[in-house]
Motif scaffolding. Structure first.
Motif, PDB file in Angstrom:
ATOM      1  N   MET A   1       0.845  -1.200   0.000  1.00 50.58           N
ATOM      2  CA  MET A   1       0.000   0.000   0.000  1.00 50.58           C
ATOM      3  C   MET A   1       0.876   1.244   0.000  1.00 50.58           C
ATOM      4  O   MET A   1       1.877   1.321   0.704  1.00 50.58           O
ATOM      5  CB  MET A   1      -0.898   0.013   1.242  1.00 50.58           C
ATOM      6  CG  MET A   1      -1.753   1.260   1.367  1.00 50.58           C
ATOM      7  SD  MET A   1      -2.798   1.226   2.831  1.00 50.58           S
ATOM      8  CE  MET A   1      -3.482   2.869   2.798  1.00 50.58           C
ATOM      9  N   LYS A   2       0.529   2.217  -0.828  1.00 50.44           N
ATOM     10  CA  LYS A   2       1.269   3.469  -0.898  1.00 50.44           C
ATOM     11  C   LYS A   2       1.032   4.276   0.371  1.00 50.44           C
ATOM     12  O   LYS A   2      -0.102   4.507   0.795  1.00 50.44           O
ATOM     13  CB  LYS A   2       0.786   4.276  -2.112  1.00 50.44           C
ATOM     14  CG  LYS A   2       1.619   5.499  -2.416  1.00 50.44           C
ATOM     15  CD  LYS A   2       2.943   5.140  -3.031  1.00 50.44           C
ATOM     16  CE  LYS A   2       3.699   6.404  -3.425  1.00 50.44           C
ATOM     17  NZ  LYS A   2       5.026   6.128  -3.945  1.00 50.44           N
ATOM     18  N   HIS A 185      -4.510  -0.959 -11.499  1.00 45.98           N
ATOM     19  CA  HIS A 185      -4.548  -0.141 -10.292  1.00 45.98           C
ATOM     20  C   HIS A 185      -4.993  -0.956  -9.079  1.00 45.98           C
ATOM     21  O   HIS A 185      -4.418  -0.843  -7.993  1.00 45.98           O
ATOM     22  CB  HIS A 185      -5.496   1.045 -10.500  1.00 45.98           C
ATOM     23  CG  HIS A 185      -5.661   1.922  -9.302  1.00 45.98           C
ATOM     24  ND1 HIS A 185      -4.677   2.783  -8.865  1.00 45.98           N
ATOM     25  CD2 HIS A 185      -6.701   2.061  -8.429  1.00 45.98           C
ATOM     26  CE1 HIS A 185      -5.099   3.419  -7.785  1.00 45.98           C
ATOM     27  NE2 HIS A 185      -6.319   2.986  -7.495  1.00 45.98           N
ATOM     28  N   ALA A 186      -5.999  -1.809  -9.259  1.00 47.49           N
ATOM     29  CA  ALA A 186      -6.545  -2.591  -8.146  1.00 47.49           C
ATOM     30  C   ALA A 186      -5.560  -3.621  -7.625  1.00 47.49           C
ATOM     31  O   ALA A 186      -5.685  -4.089  -6.489  1.00 47.49           O
ATOM     32  CB  ALA A 186      -7.835  -3.285  -8.587  1.00 47.49           C
ATOM     33  N   PHE A 195      -7.788   6.624  -8.328  1.00 45.27           N
ATOM     34  CA  PHE A 195      -7.673   6.324  -9.756  1.00 45.27           C
ATOM     35  C   PHE A 195      -8.397   7.463 -10.463  1.00 45.27           C
ATOM     36  O   PHE A 195      -9.612   7.610 -10.335  1.00 45.27           O
ATOM     37  CB  PHE A 195      -8.318   4.982 -10.094  1.00 45.27           C
ATOM     38  CG  PHE A 195      -8.274   4.632 -11.567  1.00 45.27           C
ATOM     39  CD1 PHE A 195      -7.273   3.824 -12.078  1.00 45.27           C
ATOM     40  CD2 PHE A 195      -9.253   5.114 -12.434  1.00 45.27           C
ATOM     41  CE1 PHE A 195      -7.240   3.500 -13.427  1.00 45.27           C
ATOM     42  CE2 PHE A 195      -9.229   4.796 -13.786  1.00 45.27           C
ATOM     43  CZ  PHE A 195      -8.213   3.984 -14.284  1.00 45.27           C
ATOM     44  N   VAL A 196      -7.657   8.297 -11.174  1.00 44.97           N
ATOM     45  CA  VAL A 196      -8.235   9.481 -11.801  1.00 44.97           C
ATOM     46  C   VAL A 196      -8.239   9.300 -13.312  1.00 44.97           C
ATOM     47  O   VAL A 196      -7.188   9.087 -13.921  1.00 44.97           O
ATOM     48  CB  VAL A 196      -7.456  10.753 -11.409  1.00 44.97           C
ATOM     49  CG1 VAL A 196      -7.999  11.963 -12.161  1.00 44.97           C
ATOM     50  CG2 VAL A 196      -7.556  10.984  -9.903  1.00 44.97           C
ATOM     51  N   HIS A 197      -9.421   9.370 -13.894  1.00 43.75           N
ATOM     52  CA  HIS A 197      -9.612   9.182 -15.334  1.00 43.75           C
ATOM     53  C   HIS A 197      -9.673  10.543 -16.023  1.00 43.75           C
ATOM     54  O   HIS A 197     -10.446  11.416 -15.624  1.00 43.75           O
ATOM     55  CB  HIS A 197     -10.906   8.398 -15.568  1.00 43.75           C
ATOM     56  CG  HIS A 197     -11.271   8.213 -17.007  1.00 43.75           C
ATOM     57  ND1 HIS A 197     -11.824   9.205 -17.765  1.00 43.75           N
ATOM     58  CD2 HIS A 197     -11.161   7.128 -17.827  1.00 43.75           C
ATOM     59  CE1 HIS A 197     -12.051   8.759 -18.986  1.00 43.75           C
ATOM     60  NE2 HIS A 197     -11.661   7.494 -19.047  1.00 43.75           N
ATOM     61  N   GLY A 232      -1.610   7.801  -6.458  1.00 42.23           N
ATOM     62  CA  GLY A 232      -2.407   6.791  -7.131  1.00 42.23           C
ATOM     63  C   GLY A 232      -2.069   6.656  -8.606  1.00 42.23           C
ATOM     64  O   GLY A 232      -0.902   6.709  -8.999  1.00 42.23           O
ATOM     65  N   THR A 233      -3.113   6.519  -9.419  1.00 42.84           N
ATOM     66  CA  THR A 233      -2.953   6.273 -10.852  1.00 42.84           C
ATOM     67  C   THR A 233      -3.693   7.322 -11.655  1.00 42.84           C
ATOM     68  O   THR A 233      -4.850   7.635 -11.358  1.00 42.84           O
ATOM     69  CB  THR A 233      -3.497   4.878 -11.228  1.00 42.84           C
ATOM     70  OG1 THR A 233      -2.774   3.881 -10.505  1.00 42.84           O
ATOM     71  CG2 THR A 233      -3.348   4.617 -12.721  1.00 42.84           C
TER      72      THR A 233
END
Length: 456
Positions: A1-2, A185-186, A195-197, A232-233
């Motif tokens: 975990m980050k 990501h998961a 998780f940013v789209h 995150g991503t």
């Protein structure tokens, strides 16, 4: 975990160091500030995941700093803030809460309560980010399919997830690029972070730099997607559509590990995994001078190719069953099953819209309802076979009929699609369609569409 990044602001050195040691023992990354100026600097350089803020400090008190952070972010704190005080008052606590503080801790600090409050603040922030994300994306769904192609691809991206490398995904529209990006990501160490789209192609012309990197105007800061995805991503969908200036900025950020907000002067630390996706051939885009070669090589650390559905047609039946169960259980749509002839027809269908087209087809057939068994004739009608060319139009319209009937068929298909897209939220449907709600209700009634029929 980050690990979460925590900023501790207190003018008493013993408290700063004690709290820092406690949090580091728990696995947090911690920065400290002894006054408001240092806190401002940290806030601009690396947006923290949470802040522990003392109220009484000699230069600028914590309430003033809290108000400043709220105002510079448009009235909403960009990170959860827990206030600390040895002699606070009810009025002070009320004011801090009004300004958006998550909680209020009295000194001397109890370790158990400190850690519990901080974890709850971080969890609340994560839930808010997930709620914001769900406004434009479906909840995470594991890639479905048992074919050799999808099994191999699923294993590949799961291995990729264990490494913090950048990924470039290529594949046709609707083939499942976002699904596999979310799968990475998961299964990575950043899974608990955002998780940013970012749909690059939908960003208004000239706004891409503001969208990604944010902006500074005096004391006001608009945090861009790179900072919203901190830890995150960041998923850059249709990255080939990124304009030249933003490509140049992104190259600099990836090279140096930091970037400047638009109008800013202090570098901001970059802490994000980037997954880029495109349906175009980026090498061709580079050769044509539309995409930077250095950015292509930076993003293309790990290339992943998502096959179109017609290349793994063995998964069609499993996907049909999956989405029938998905919509029946999650959205309470009536359960229906495809008969053998319909299944065989869909296995041979070419799926120009790939998995997204299949998903929308299932949703449409369940919304329209009918007998429990879906026959091939209903499938053909829903897909919309063009009698003149035999190609799929994607909606149930025949062109061999008067214009008025064709218009009604289109409107019916259009609003059924909008109902599924917006979960039957009439306000959102009206906004996207560009009509008033009262007119929309009349239109749905005239088309014999019951917007309230979903729940039972």
């Amino acid at each position: 975990m980050k690990s979460s990044y925590i900023l501790v602001v207190d003018d008493e050195p013993d408290i700063r160091e004690t709290v820092k040691e406690i949090l580091e023992d728990e696995g947090y990354l911690v920065a400290t500030a002894k006054n408001a100026d240092e806190a401002r600097h940290h806030f601009r350089e690396h947006l923290p995941d949470a802040v522990l803020l003392d109220i009484w400090m000699p230069d600028t008190d914590g309430i003033t700093l809290l108000k400043e952070w709220s105002e510079m972010s448009g009235g909403k704190l960009p990170s959860p803030v827990v206030m600390m005080s040895g002699h606070g008052t009810v009025e002070t606590a009320v004011e801090a809460t009004r300004l958006g503080a998550y909680d209020f801790l009295e000194k001397p600090l109890g370790i158990a309560k400190l850690l519990l409050t901080l974890e709850r603040a971080l969890q609340s922030s994560r839930l808010q980010l997930q709620a914001n994300d769900s406004l434009h994306a479906a909840p995470f769904i594991e890639p479905t399919g048992s074919s050799q192609a999808i099994t191999r691809l699923r294993e590949q991206v799961k291995r990729i997830a264990q490494h913090d490398s950048w990924v470039l995904m290529s594949g046709e529209a609707g083939s499942g690029r976002e699904t596999f990006a979310r799968y990475i990501h998961a299964n990575c160490t950043r899974a608990e972070r955002p998780f940013v789209h970012v749909a690059v192609s939908s960003i208004e012309a000239g706004n891409a730099a503001l969208e990604l990197f944010g902006r500074e105007e005096g004391q006001k800061i608009d945090y861009g997607r790179l900072e919203q995805a901190r830890g995150g991503t960041l998923f850059l969908d249709e990255v080939a559509d990124m304009d030249a200036d933003v490509q140049k900025r992104l190259v600099g950020a990836l090279d140096t590990g930091s970037f400047l907000r638009v109008g800013g002067s202090e570098p901001v630390h970059l802490d994000v995994r980037i997954i880029a996706a495109t349906q175009k051939n980026l090498e061709d885009e580079v050769n044509e001078g539309r995409f930077r070669e250095d950015l292509f090589f930076q993003l293309n650390v790990v290339p992943v190719v998502i096959p179109p559905l017609r290349e793994h047609e063995d998964d069609v039946i499993e996907l049909l069953n999956f989405y029938v169960d998905h919509y029946s259980s999650r959205e309470r749509l009536p359960y229906r099953r495809f008969d053998t002839a319909a299944q065989n027809y869909l296995r041979q269908y070419q799926w120009p819209g790939n998995v997204r087209e299949l998903k929308n087809l299932v949703q449409r057939l369940l919304i329209v309802g009918g007998d429990e068994e879906i026959e091939v004739s209903e499938v053909e009608s829903a897909i919309g076979i063009l009698s003149s060319s035999g190609q799929s139009a994607g909606i149930s319209i025949s062109f061999d009929q008067p214009l008025r009937e064709a218009r009604e068929d289109f409107e019916r298909a259009y609003f059924i699609y909008q109902m599924g897209k917006h979960d039957r939220n009439v306000t959102q449907m009206a906004e996207e369609a560009g009509i008033e709600r009262t007119h929309l209700y009349r239109k749905l009634k005239s088309l014999d569409i019951d917007v309230k029929a979903k729940r039972k």
